[in-house]
Design a protein around this motif. Structure first.
Motif, mmCIF file in Angstrom:
data_model
loop_
_atom_site.group_PDB
_atom_site.id
_atom_site.type_symbol
_atom_site.label_atom_id
_atom_site.label_comp_id
_atom_site.label_asym_id
_atom_site.label_seq_id
_atom_site.Cartn_x
_atom_site.Cartn_y
_atom_site.Cartn_z
ATOM 1 N N TRP A 185 28.722 -8.501 -13.486
ATOM 2 C CA TRP A 185 27.817 -9.656 -13.399
ATOM 3 C C TRP A 185 27.952 -10.568 -14.607
ATOM 4 O O TRP A 185 27.840 -11.793 -14.498
ATOM 5 C CB TRP A 185 26.358 -9.197 -13.290
ATOM 6 N N HIS A 237 25.872 -6.018 -17.810
ATOM 7 C CA HIS A 237 26.476 -5.385 -16.639
ATOM 8 C C HIS A 237 27.864 -6.007 -16.482
ATOM 9 O O HIS A 237 27.976 -7.219 -16.288
ATOM 10 C CB HIS A 237 25.629 -5.698 -15.402
ATOM 11 N N ASP A 250 16.105 7.348 -16.425
ATOM 12 C CA ASP A 250 15.509 6.129 -15.871
ATOM 13 C C ASP A 250 14.209 6.581 -15.217
ATOM 14 O O ASP A 250 14.220 7.410 -14.298
ATOM 15 C CB ASP A 250 16.477 5.490 -14.866
ATOM 16 N N ASN A 288 27.163 -1.719 -19.188
ATOM 17 C CA ASN A 288 26.974 -1.013 -17.920
ATOM 18 C C ASN A 288 28.143 -1.254 -16.978
ATOM 19 O O ASN A 288 28.296 -2.366 -16.466
ATOM 20 C CB ASN A 288 25.694 -1.507 -17.237
ATOM 21 N N TRP A 303 25.614 4.426 -14.505
ATOM 22 C CA TRP A 303 24.933 4.892 -13.294
ATOM 23 C C TRP A 303 25.983 4.980 -12.196
ATOM 24 O O TRP A 303 26.675 4.003 -11.897
ATOM 25 C CB TRP A 303 23.822 3.928 -12.868
ATOM 26 N N LYS A 313 19.935 9.898 -10.364
ATOM 27 C CA LYS A 313 19.007 9.243 -9.433
ATOM 28 C C LYS A 313 19.041 10.015 -8.124
ATOM 29 O O LYS A 313 20.121 10.312 -7.620
ATOM 30 C CB LYS A 313 19.469 7.788 -9.242
ATOM 31 N N ASP A 366 12.661 3.787 -6.690
ATOM 32 C CA ASP A 366 13.233 3.040 -7.817
ATOM 33 C C ASP A 366 12.747 1.594 -7.728
ATOM 34 O O ASP A 366 13.534 0.674 -7.544
ATOM 35 C CB ASP A 366 14.765 3.123 -7.737
ATOM 36 N N TRP A 379 20.185 -8.579 -16.395
ATOM 37 C CA TRP A 379 19.900 -8.795 -14.974
ATOM 38 C C TRP A 379 18.413 -9.036 -14.695
ATOM 39 O O TRP A 379 18.049 -9.509 -13.628
ATOM 40 C CB TRP A 379 20.446 -7.645 -14.109
ATOM 41 N N HIS A 403 13.776 7.004 -11.461
ATOM 42 C CA HIS A 403 14.748 7.819 -10.715
ATOM 43 C C HIS A 403 14.311 9.273 -10.552
ATOM 44 O O HIS A 403 15.050 10.193 -10.888
ATOM 45 C CB HIS A 403 16.106 7.795 -11.422
ATOM 46 N N GLU A 456 23.303 8.508 -16.292
ATOM 47 C CA GLU A 456 22.048 8.353 -15.564
ATOM 48 C C GLU A 456 22.089 9.221 -14.302
ATOM 49 O O GLU A 456 23.157 9.499 -13.782
ATOM 50 C CB GLU A 456 21.961 6.858 -15.188
ATOM 51 N N HIS A 510 15.889 4.256 -19.428
ATOM 52 C CA HIS A 510 15.701 3.003 -18.715
ATOM 53 C C HIS A 510 14.241 3.017 -18.282
ATOM 54 O O HIS A 510 13.861 3.779 -17.394
ATOM 55 C CB HIS A 510 16.604 2.931 -17.483
ATOM 56 N N ASP A 563 14.915 -1.323 -17.750
ATOM 57 C CA ASP A 563 15.764 -1.612 -16.591
ATOM 58 C C ASP A 563 14.847 -2.071 -15.467
ATOM 59 O O ASP A 563 14.272 -1.264 -14.761
ATOM 60 C CB ASP A 563 16.553 -0.352 -16.180
HETATM 61 C C1 RM4 Z 1 20.365 1.395 -10.616
HETATM 62 C C2 RM4 Z 1 20.347 2.002 -12.003
HETATM 63 C C3 RM4 Z 1 21.191 1.257 -12.993
HETATM 64 C C4 RM4 Z 1 21.012 -0.234 -12.862
HETATM 65 C C5 RM4 Z 1 21.201 -0.672 -11.434
HETATM 66 C C6 RM4 Z 1 21.051 -2.168 -11.276
HETATM 67 O O1 RM4 Z 1 19.337 1.912 -9.828
HETATM 68 O O2 RM4 Z 1 19.028 2.076 -12.456
HETATM 69 O O3 RM4 Z 1 20.870 1.651 -14.284
HETATM 70 O O4 RM4 Z 1 21.961 -0.856 -13.686
HETATM 71 O O5 RM4 Z 1 20.244 -0.009 -10.645
#
Ligand code: RM4
Ligand code: MN
Ligand code: MN
Length: 404
Positions: free
Chosen positions: A80, A77, A229, A107, A154, A196, A264, A33, A232, A194, A256, A300
């Motif tokens: 996607w 991902h 991450d 992912n 995540w 956050k 973030d 991505w 996060h 993950e 990440h 990431d």
């Molecule tokens: C999130 C998280 C995931 C990532 C998405 C796009 O905040 O960090 O790891 O795949 O965003």
């Protein structure tokens, strides 16, 4: 030759071999991505050369690997990159062969479907939870088919207003969903969880910090680990301390990496606070995380303003620099200064490595390994970005649909 100059030559040799050893084992995964048109919640700014298809993402990832020599895998991902799920596995295999980079972490995507408005695996509606668990199980199957080691999860679930959801019942939903998922994993697979603190939810997030993630990892057994991450965390959190604790408890699965000023932000690595990443690498190296470690280093990031490939190469190069600088720390000398509480000497030894400019040593390492000594200027002079921009410009002009 004087003793002083002998000492100087010796020092230089030690530095060189430490940097070369560190770079020989350093690998970092890059995200598909990061090459696509992404945006903020206010809109997207399109780039002529952004990747629209999975093939274009693999091509760009292959280019980054060709230039840096240390990004052999690309994170995918599911929605996607593999919208048809397991049916896309064959296509991924042929792209791996064509572009010389392999599929890395898989992912799952639990945040785009309309049904996930009130949550995915922690949604109060059992039918929605079941659908989300099915997606996770399909992601495990995709990982298995591709021989990929990690499922990188995540969970975006949470709520926006106090009293509107049962925080405690949702813990049980998470536990059930993760247990059903790990039950389907092969012996080589891992589930990286993950955490956050907020976004997209603003009142409570179901997996908000490393304590919650660690609990879930514990109930899932040894094949689940925590994923850190770096973006996060609440401002001022001591991330390297979290890393030390996760290492100590054998629960650290990977990272990440990205940088941030506020939340973030997904800014390029080391752009705001390179000392932070150095300190994280130090904790890893001090704990003896070397060539055989099973800790996944992943980037990431999504680059909305910098050129996609340029930003990725810049991040990879920065990661190498900071890793090499952390590898310069004389761990034994540091330990004895710490034990004797010689604070300023310990700190100066630490800072001395941080301030050492390793760029010319890294250029030498690249040359010896058959790589261009300066990947960023090679990218600029070799015309790859111009070529893909010409090829992709038309399609990008209309690329406003999904996030990536
Ligand atoms: C999130 C998280 C995931 C990532 C998405 C796009 O905040 O960090 O790891 O795949 O965003
Ligand atoms: Mn992440
Ligand atoms: Mn993130």
């Amino acid at each position: 030759m004087s003793d002083a100059s002998k000492y100087e030559i010796n020092q230089r040799e030690t530095r060189r071999s430490k940097v070369f050893d560190a770079l020989d084992r350093f690998r970092i995964e890059i995200p598909s991505w990061g090459f696509a048109n992404t945006g903020t919640r206010f809109g997207k700014f399109l780039q002529d050369g952004a990747a629209n298809t999975l093939e274009e993402k693999f091509a760009d990832a292959g280019e980054v690997n060709r230039l840096t020599g240390c990004t052999p895998t690309v994170a995918l991902h599911v929605l996607w990159d593999m919208p048809n799920g397991a049916a896309d596995v064959e296509a991924v295999r042929s792209l791996e062969a064509k572009y010389g980079v392999r599929a890395g972490s898989i992912n799952p995507n639990l945040f785009q479907d309309q049904q996930y408005k009130f949550g995915s695996i922690a949604n109060p509606n059992p039918a929605v939870r079941a659908k989300a668990v099915d997606h996770m199980i399909e992601s495990v199957a995709i990982g298995k088919a591709l021989g990929s080691h990690d499922i990188s999860l995540w969970v975006p679930d949470g709520s926006n207003y106090p009293g509107t959801q049962s925080i405690s019942r949702r813990i049980g939903y998470l536990e059930d969903a993760l247990l059903s998922t790990v039950a389907t994993m092969g012996p080589e697979q891992r589930l990286l969880i993950e955490y956050k603190p907020f976004e997209p939810a603003f009142y409570h997030t179901d997996i908000a910090d490393w304590g919650m993630a660690l609990h879930l990892v514990r109930i899932c057994g040894t094949q689940a680990k925590v994923l850190v991450d770096t973006g996060h965390h609440a401002p001022a959190t001591n991330i390297e301390q979290i890393v030390a604790w996760l290492l100590h408890t054998k629960a650290l699965g990977g990272f990440h990496f990205n940088d941030r000023k506020y939340a973030d932000d997904d800014l390029t690595l080391g752009s705001i606070d390179p000392y932070q990443l150095f300190r994280i690498f130090h904790e890893l190296l001090a704990a003896g995380e070397g060539a055989d470690s099973d800790i996944a280093y992943m980037i990431d990031q999504s680059h909305n303003m910098k050129g996609k490939i340029e930003a990725m190469v810049q991040s990879v190069v920065t990661a190498q620099e900071l890793y090499a600088r952390a590898a310069l720390i004389d761990q034994e000398a540091l330990k004895s200064l710490q034990d004797d509480c010689k604070l300023v000497q310990a700190e100066e030894l630490f800072r001395d490595s941080f301030w050492t400019d390793v760029r010319s040593l890294i250029a030498d390492w690249r040359t010896e390994r058959g790589l261009n000594p300066d990947p960023l200027s090679a990218l600029r002079s070799e015309g790859y970005v111009e070529r893909i921009s010409k090829e992709r410009v038309k399609r990008n002009a209309g690329s406003v649909g999904s996030y990536a």
